[in-house]
Design an enzyme around this catalytic site. Structure first.
Site, PDB file in Angstrom:
ATOM      1  N   HIS A  22     -24.043 -17.742  40.011  1.00  0.00           N
ATOM      2  CA  HIS A  22     -24.826 -16.861  40.862  1.00  0.00           C
ATOM      3  C   HIS A  22     -24.549 -17.087  42.347  1.00  0.00           C
ATOM      4  O   HIS A  22     -24.377 -18.203  42.806  1.00  0.00           O
ATOM      5  CB  HIS A  22     -26.316 -17.049  40.584  1.00  0.00           C
ATOM      6  CG  HIS A  22     -26.815 -18.452  40.801  1.00  0.00           C
ATOM      7  ND1 HIS A  22     -27.211 -18.925  42.026  1.00  0.00           N
ATOM      8  CD2 HIS A  22     -26.954 -19.491  39.943  1.00  0.00           C
ATOM      9  CE1 HIS A  22     -27.605 -20.184  41.919  1.00  0.00           C
ATOM     10  NE2 HIS A  22     -27.453 -20.555  40.657  1.00  0.00           N
ATOM     11  N   ASP A  23     -24.460 -15.976  43.060  1.00  0.00           N
ATOM     12  CA  ASP A  23     -24.337 -15.954  44.517  1.00  0.00           C
ATOM     13  C   ASP A  23     -23.009 -16.485  45.041  1.00  0.00           C
ATOM     14  O   ASP A  23     -22.865 -16.704  46.243  1.00  0.00           O
ATOM     15  CB  ASP A  23     -25.490 -16.727  45.181  1.00  0.00           C
ATOM     16  CG  ASP A  23     -26.848 -16.204  44.744  1.00  0.00           C
ATOM     17  OD1 ASP A  23     -27.169 -15.064  45.107  1.00  0.00           O
ATOM     18  OD2 ASP A  23     -27.574 -16.929  44.036  1.00  0.00           O
TER      19      ASP A  23
ATOM     20  N   GLY B 101     -23.424 -22.383  41.738  1.00  0.00           N
ATOM     21  CA  GLY B 101     -24.128 -21.396  42.531  1.00  0.00           C
ATOM     22  C   GLY B 101     -23.908 -21.555  44.024  1.00  0.00           C
ATOM     23  O   GLY B 101     -23.787 -22.660  44.547  1.00  0.00           O
TER      24      GLY B 101
END
Length: 262
Positions: free
Chosen positions: A121-122, A139
């Site tokens: 994520h991200d 992340g």
């Protein structure tokens, strides 16, 4: 419709360009958008708020756009955005972003992503990168353009890897890797600068000399990071044709919060 295998499951709300190819048993969710010329291999699952650009190729068995592996995630409509002309090999996993960051995982253009790569994520992945088999980006990792990450390497959350850097096989990256630097090991350490990669990308002798001088000031002169930043000003004055390269390094070092591999 002849380009879509009859066993594929595509939500009617999904938006696929007319020439997108979809292989057997692929599953595509309602919030997915796929641009022209892209190919989705057998058994791929593409879900979430995922936008895929043009001329991308996904080999079989990848999971794209699944919810982030973050216990704080509470179902927010976060996104995954993928650019153009990327090659994604088998068994890759790309997650959407989280509300705690920008809410979006982004992948640029012309990346070569090998089997079993995980993009969490991200993550912000640039363009023209190579991620070898089993490379894992945790992340919030940021990776610049033209970066190479060796197989079985792990990158710790919030780490940044600068443009043109290279990470060796089976490395553990827990601190930032500045632009142009080659690093490997567990824990990772700087091993030199990516001179061969720069030559292949058209860097002339003067620009390479400037990168070499930056490497010496940061890693061989016994300076603190703050002192090295000051020393880079002299390199910029001596090599005006490398002004953009020096500024790239200065900006990266000034923004580093985890410290750099030394």
């Amino acid at each position: 419709m002849t380009l879509i295998h009859p066993t594929a499951l595509i939500d009617p709300a999904a938006e696929l360009a007319a020439d997108v190819e979809v292989g057997p048993y692929a599953v595509i969710g309602p919030d997915v958008r796929i641009g022209r010329g892209s190919k989705i291999g057998a058994h791929c699952v593409i879900q979430g708020h995922t936008t895929i650009g043009e001329e991308n190729t996904f080999f079989q068995f990848s999971s794209i756009g699944a919810a982030p592996q973050d216990k704080k995630y509470a179902g927010e409509p976060t996104r995954l955005e993928i650019g153009n002309r990327n090659t994604v090999r088998e068994f890759c996993t790309f997650n959407t972003g989280t509300a705690q960051d920008s809410g979006c995982t982004r992948i640029g253009d012309d990346n070569w992503i090998m089997a079993y790569v995980h993009i969490a994520h991200d993550v912000q992945l640039g363009s023209q990168t190579i991620l070898a088999n089993n490379a894992t980006l945790a992340g919030h990792v940021h990776v610049g353009d033209w970066v190479i990450i060796g197989g079985l390497s792990g990158v710790h959350q919030f780490v940044k890897i600068g443009a043109h850097a290279m990470v060796g096989f089976s490395s553990a990256i827990s601190q930032d890797v500045p632009p142009f630097i080659m690093a490997d090991g567990n824990p990772a350490a700087a091993r030199g600068f990516n001179v061969e990669g720069l030559r292949r990308r058209g860097f002339g002798p003067q620009r390479i000399a400037a990168v070499k001088a930056m490497y010496r000031q940061i890693y061989r002169a016994g300076l603190t990071l703050e002192q090295a930043l000051e020393a880079l000003c002299g390199i910029e004055a001596e090599h005006p044709e490398a002004t953009a390269d020096v500024q790239l390094m200065r900006d990266f070092l000034a923004a580093s919060r985890r410290g750099i591999v030394r």
